[in-house]
Design a protein around this motif. Sequence first.
Motif, mmCIF file in Angstrom:
data_model
loop_
_atom_site.group_PDB
_atom_site.id
_atom_site.type_symbol
_atom_site.label_atom_id
_atom_site.label_comp_id
_atom_site.label_asym_id
_atom_site.label_seq_id
_atom_site.Cartn_x
_atom_site.Cartn_y
_atom_site.Cartn_z
ATOM 1 N N MET A 1 0.844 -1.196 0.000
ATOM 2 C CA MET A 1 0.000 0.000 0.000
ATOM 3 C C MET A 1 0.879 1.246 0.000
ATOM 4 O O MET A 1 2.021 1.211 0.439
ATOM 5 C CB MET A 1 -0.926 0.015 1.215
ATOM 6 C CG MET A 1 -1.979 -1.084 1.208
ATOM 7 S SD MET A 1 -3.100 -0.996 2.616
ATOM 8 C CE MET A 1 -3.956 0.525 2.245
ATOM 9 N N TYR B 1 -8.453 1.728 11.527
ATOM 10 C CA TYR B 1 -8.544 0.729 10.474
ATOM 11 C C TYR B 1 -7.357 -0.228 10.480
ATOM 12 O O TYR B 1 -7.312 -1.142 9.649
ATOM 13 C CB TYR B 1 -8.628 1.399 9.098
ATOM 14 C CG TYR B 1 -9.817 2.320 8.958
ATOM 15 C CD1 TYR B 1 -11.111 1.818 8.821
ATOM 16 C CD2 TYR B 1 -9.663 3.713 8.985
ATOM 17 C CE1 TYR B 1 -12.194 2.663 8.696
ATOM 18 C CE2 TYR B 1 -10.751 4.562 8.853
ATOM 19 C CZ TYR B 1 -12.003 4.029 8.708
ATOM 20 O OH TYR B 1 -13.089 4.864 8.588
ATOM 21 N N ARG C 1 -0.819 -3.642 10.209
ATOM 22 C CA ARG C 1 -1.578 -4.407 9.234
ATOM 23 C C ARG C 1 -3.015 -3.883 9.157
ATOM 24 O O ARG C 1 -3.595 -3.490 10.166
ATOM 25 C CB ARG C 1 -1.598 -5.891 9.604
ATOM 26 C CG ARG C 1 -0.253 -6.572 9.461
ATOM 27 C CD ARG C 1 -0.379 -8.055 9.787
ATOM 28 N NE ARG C 1 0.890 -8.748 9.620
ATOM 29 C CZ ARG C 1 1.314 -9.253 8.479
ATOM 30 N NH1 ARG C 1 0.578 -9.153 7.389
ATOM 31 N NH2 ARG C 1 2.481 -9.871 8.408
ATOM 32 N N HIS C 2 -3.559 -3.934 7.941
ATOM 33 C CA HIS C 2 -4.946 -3.521 7.763
ATOM 34 C C HIS C 2 -5.865 -4.586 8.354
ATOM 35 O O HIS C 2 -5.672 -5.786 8.141
ATOM 36 C CB HIS C 2 -5.254 -3.324 6.272
ATOM 37 C CG HIS C 2 -6.495 -2.528 6.029
ATOM 38 N ND1 HIS C 2 -7.751 -3.098 6.047
ATOM 39 C CD2 HIS C 2 -6.681 -1.211 5.773
ATOM 40 C CE1 HIS C 2 -8.660 -2.167 5.794
ATOM 41 N NE2 HIS C 2 -8.035 -1.020 5.631
ATOM 42 N N LYS C 3 -6.866 -4.155 9.129
ATOM 43 C CA LYS C 3 -7.725 -5.108 9.816
ATOM 44 C C LYS C 3 -8.572 -5.923 8.858
ATOM 45 O O LYS C 3 -8.874 -7.091 9.129
ATOM 46 C CB LYS C 3 -8.635 -4.356 10.797
ATOM 47 C CG LYS C 3 -7.899 -3.740 11.973
ATOM 48 C CD LYS C 3 -8.862 -3.046 12.923
ATOM 49 C CE LYS C 3 -8.111 -2.453 14.119
ATOM 50 N NZ LYS C 3 -9.035 -1.750 15.051
ATOM 51 N N ALA C 4 -8.953 -5.347 7.730
ATOM 52 C CA ALA C 4 -9.842 -6.055 6.808
ATOM 53 C C ALA C 4 -9.074 -6.965 5.858
ATOM 54 O O ALA C 4 -9.409 -8.139 5.688
ATOM 55 C CB ALA C 4 -10.674 -5.033 6.021
ATOM 56 N N THR C 5 -8.012 -6.444 5.232
ATOM 57 C CA THR C 5 -7.292 -7.205 4.204
ATOM 58 C C THR C 5 -6.056 -7.908 4.737
ATOM 59 O O THR C 5 -5.551 -8.827 4.093
ATOM 60 C CB THR C 5 -6.887 -6.263 3.065
ATOM 61 O OG1 THR C 5 -5.984 -5.258 3.568
ATOM 62 C CG2 THR C 5 -8.115 -5.579 2.484
ATOM 63 N N GLY C 6 -5.531 -7.485 5.890
ATOM 64 C CA GLY C 6 -4.301 -8.071 6.407
ATOM 65 C C GLY C 6 -3.050 -7.579 5.718
ATOM 66 O O GLY C 6 -1.950 -8.074 5.991
ATOM 67 N N GLU C 7 -3.179 -6.600 4.837
ATOM 68 C CA GLU C 7 -2.029 -6.066 4.107
ATOM 69 C C GLU C 7 -1.264 -5.081 4.976
ATOM 70 O O GLU C 7 -1.850 -4.314 5.747
ATOM 71 C CB GLU C 7 -2.522 -5.382 2.827
ATOM 72 C CG GLU C 7 -1.408 -4.970 1.883
ATOM 73 C CD GLU C 7 -1.959 -4.367 0.602
ATOM 74 O OE1 GLU C 7 -1.161 -3.978 -0.262
ATOM 75 O OE2 GLU C 7 -3.191 -4.286 0.480
#
Length: 724
Positions: free
Chosen positions: A1, A74, A53-59
């Motif tokens: 990202m 987030y 890390r992003h909570k939704a995508t794990g990225e």
Amino acid sequence: MPFISQIHRQADYNFFPSSTPIVVDNGASYFRVGWAGETDPRVIFRNIVQRPRHKATGETVTIVGDHDPALLKYFDCTRSGPRSAFDSNVVYQFEIMEYVLDFAFDRLGANGSQIDHPILMTECVCNPVHSRSKMAELLFETYGVPSVAFGVDAAFSYKYNQQHGVCGKDGLAVCPGFTTTHVIPFIDGEPIYKGCCRTNIGGFHVTDYLKQLLSLKYPHHLNRLTWEKVEDLKMEHCYIAPNYASEARLFQKGTKEAEEKTRCWQLDWTPPPVEEPPSEEEIARKAAIKERQGQRLREMAEAKRSSRINELENELRGLEFLLQQLDQVTEDEIPSFLKETGYVSRQEIESSVTKIMQSLRKAKGEPKSEQFEVEEKTDSSTNEKYPLVNIPDNMLTPEQLKEKRRQLFLKTTSDGRQRAKQKRYEEELERERKNQLDEAKRLENPELYLEQMHVKYKEMSEKVEQRKRLKINGNHSNGNGVSGGVGRGERLNTAQRERMRLLTTAAFDRGKGEDTFGAKDEDWQLYKLMSKDNDDDDEGPDEDEAELARIVSRLQEIDPAFVPKQEVGSSQPASEIPQIRPLTKEDFQILLGVERFRCPEILFHPNLVGIDQAGLDEMAGVSIRRLPFNDDTLVERLTSSILLTGGSCLYPGMAERLEAGVRMIRPCGSPIKVVRALDPVYDAWRGASNYAATFQFPHQTFSRMDYYEKGEDWLREYKFRYTL
């Protein structure tokens, strides 16, 4: 990202020719980058990196420098906190440094990873060769810069202020930074590194110390005391005390001057809503709602009562029909007939009829007639309710014997309940009679009655307390009227001591010859004598306590100011019972008093936070003594031009305190002058920017080809010249 930041990307990167140097002020607190010849840097951000890390995508996302706190909801930041590439002002985490440089060049407007401009980068005094070589390797190998130059940030700030006439060619540069503090002597405009001095304390330690003090002082506001907010409080309210001891005594005494120096930080607070009395319309509306609810409840109760009456009438008709059928059955067929109905005898059916009639009259609200009372007494008689109790056992079958034992148990239990009920009824009548007598006395003379009740309460409470005290401590006193500590035998009352005597006598008697206890009926009388039911001494305190409770209740009714005494043996007095009070505006205030000068004092006394090193004033004397020259005239020129630079020298009173400290270590009459830089935060970058814009700058750099050819040995001998 992509990077997360609020810094806008520059759009004029391609307008600058490749010969224009890029100036980088790589500080432990802030990273500043811009073009040579300009007065202000283009990009400024905190020199930290965070990779949550992003909570939704794990990225994984890279957050460099300042960021929007609202974005953190987030991301999962539990395993990735802010990290810095510095350790005591020396770069050692070059992986983090690469993220910082990527972000800086991207915000400067560079397209891709290729940087075609020379770079002038600041570093700390006497930077280790290993750190300098790794930085050069990163710039040459990763970004492909054509040439690089390294200079000391404090030296650039000193030269910048020298050009503006703030300081002279000979002097001392005192630079309290973020994690370290340096003192550099200058002779003829060039730094003398042999006379440098460093202390591992700076603005980071001041902020951390202030955060610790406020956290201990206001533990219920820990979530508000973030690092960024404490940093703002430090820069806004802290100051250097001219005399630390006298300033501390001033706040210790709590004088008016100390109150004037106290600052208040008001947290967000919403006052509780003020409840206004309801209007007449609101009262009428609530009364109407209450009336409707009461009417609905009455209707429901009436419907339930009608349903209950119908059920009882149907059940009564069924039992009456059963009795009519029973009259038509012969004596031999009665047991089989009753077995099908579930009843044992005719008396049980008639008893059920009587109970249902009683319940029916109660449901209809009819008063009891004399005939019904007689029937009720007859129904409660032993012969009808318990028919097997008076029949001898030899005349009953085994099933009837079981039924007789069950009826005996029920009869005993019922009689006990009746006796308890009668006793409670008599006690209630007696209590009502006493209350009526007390009320009559009170009406005759209220003042005299109230005084008598207080006297009676005092006597009864003292009596109860004395009994409890004797029960706990015993019947002996220490001569002052206070019961003393005694053995267990002396704490027993009369009945308990008698039981102990009986036990001891029986034990001694049984030990002589053959044990024949129990052979005679008289032996078992011992248990009756030892029974606790015969403990007459325990009845007194119960009656006294009941009477005391009645007096307390009566006094609370007639005397609103009456407060009963605390019971003996209570663990906590009534005055210490915690009471809940509503939160006010003062509960959401953080006061900064002694913390304002106590925290920055560690710059002069690092031992306050456990760092056994020299302070600013002592460092200046150490730096002067380290000089290879032994010339009093030179030393006087150095002390006549002491420049304060760096972000941690912005506290009010810093120059005066440093001048007073240096004057204490110098001979009397020595010329001492302490000045502050024009802009202690940006002067290092501006001095480097001015130097990089001159035509002599290319001669101070080393190219990528030189690095490949000479390597680390050439960097070891590299020395930047600041005099043009």
